[in-house]
Design a protein around this motif. Sequence first.
Motif, PDB file in Angstrom:
ATOM      1  N   LEU A  16       9.876   1.984 -13.011  1.00 17.64           N
ATOM      2  CA  LEU A  16       8.718   2.330 -12.192  1.00 17.64           C
ATOM      3  C   LEU A  16       9.012   3.527 -11.299  1.00 17.64           C
ATOM      4  O   LEU A  16      10.119   3.681 -10.783  1.00 17.64           O
ATOM      5  N   ASP A  32       4.596   3.776  -7.777  1.00 17.14           N
ATOM      6  CA  ASP A  32       4.182   2.515  -8.407  1.00 17.14           C
ATOM      7  C   ASP A  32       4.889   1.323  -7.756  1.00 17.14           C
ATOM      8  O   ASP A  32       4.311   0.239  -7.653  1.00 17.14           O
ATOM      9  N   ARG A  33       6.123   1.515  -7.333  1.00 20.16           N
ATOM     10  CA  ARG A  33       6.819   0.426  -6.636  1.00 20.16           C
ATOM     11  C   ARG A  33       6.102   0.075  -5.328  1.00 20.16           C
ATOM     12  O   ARG A  33       5.922  -1.105  -5.003  1.00 20.16           O
ATOM     13  N   LEU A  68       2.785  -1.679  -6.194  1.00 19.36           N
ATOM     14  CA  LEU A  68       2.999  -3.058  -6.629  1.00 19.36           C
ATOM     15  C   LEU A  68       3.390  -3.937  -5.439  1.00 19.36           C
ATOM     16  O   LEU A  68       2.939  -5.081  -5.318  1.00 19.36           O
ATOM     17  N   MET A  86      -1.758  -3.307 -11.996  1.00 23.33           N
ATOM     18  CA  MET A  86      -0.826  -2.197 -12.180  1.00 23.33           C
ATOM     19  C   MET A  86      -0.716  -1.758 -13.633  1.00 23.33           C
ATOM     20  O   MET A  86       0.069  -0.862 -13.964  1.00 23.33           O
TER      21      MET A  86
END
Length: 324
Positions: free
Chosen positions: A72, A76-77, A80, A257
């Motif tokens: 990721l 995106d981390r 999420l 996601m």
Amino acid sequence: MDPRMIESTFTTTFEFDYAPEAPDLRRLYENAKRDQWNASRDIDWAAPGAPDGRAIADELVDLYGSPLWDRLSEADRVALNRRVAAWRLSVLMYGEQGALLACSQLVDVVQGVDQKFFQATQVVDEARHNEVLERYLRERLDGLTYPMPGNERDLFDSILSEPRWYLKTIALQLVAETFAVSLFKLMAESARDPVLADVCRRILTDESRHMGFGMLALPAVIGEASEAERREMEDYTCFALEKTLTGFFPLEAYQDMGFGPAQIAEIKRYRRETAARNDYAPFRKHFKRDMHGSMVANLARLGLLTERVRPRLEALGVSLPPPA
């Protein structure tokens, strides 16, 4: 989301003697009055969040440390992380609404003015918790909310339709609330947003009183119960544990996601393998320790976890404490 209608029938007890009768419960009531806080006034909603936008520690994201996590991007981390936090807080928010409704029923059905007075304070507490969690999701997590999980819905359907106060109390105060206490503590300790840490710590000051009600009010009714009644209480305790300790996975957060079925299956497998190795992050280890140290110990102390239900408990990973 449309309101959920739940049919219920119970008998209301109207009291005429208002003098204190149960000193320990009256003390809980006095403490509740003393410790009230205002979510609008006492929380600094304008305080800056974490510089990177995270709400909680990455260690609380199930795929943290997995190959999927490594692939990721940083953006995106963070996304999420915020979605998993929103999913967990949504679950807690629905639980607070369920507790608000259940305690409003308990005001009717419990006998004794001290019991009624205390339950009235818990109604106020749960309304405040519902309010503050909704506001946090709306103002600090961009309004992200997720549906009520099926197991949570089943548990509160049962609690809210159950006419007997002692079964409501077992499932609410001694199972659901105790689980929530451990989860709020976990969230407070792992929060990266100082506002979330403050919200969770303030809620914890109220929840500790709520568990106290069950420990004070239940011993007499359990001690006087017939064999059939005790078996029913044991079985209802197991039902509440099964609904509380299973079926909670932030599926919708991962779907948001863009994770597909095969990746979600991989995440679930990674979570199982991590748990089997007892390789959880320190936060999760403390959560499990706290939950078992309070929930299991209290239920066992009341005599609700017996050898008869050991197989159901073991299937949940719950170990009976050694005999006193």
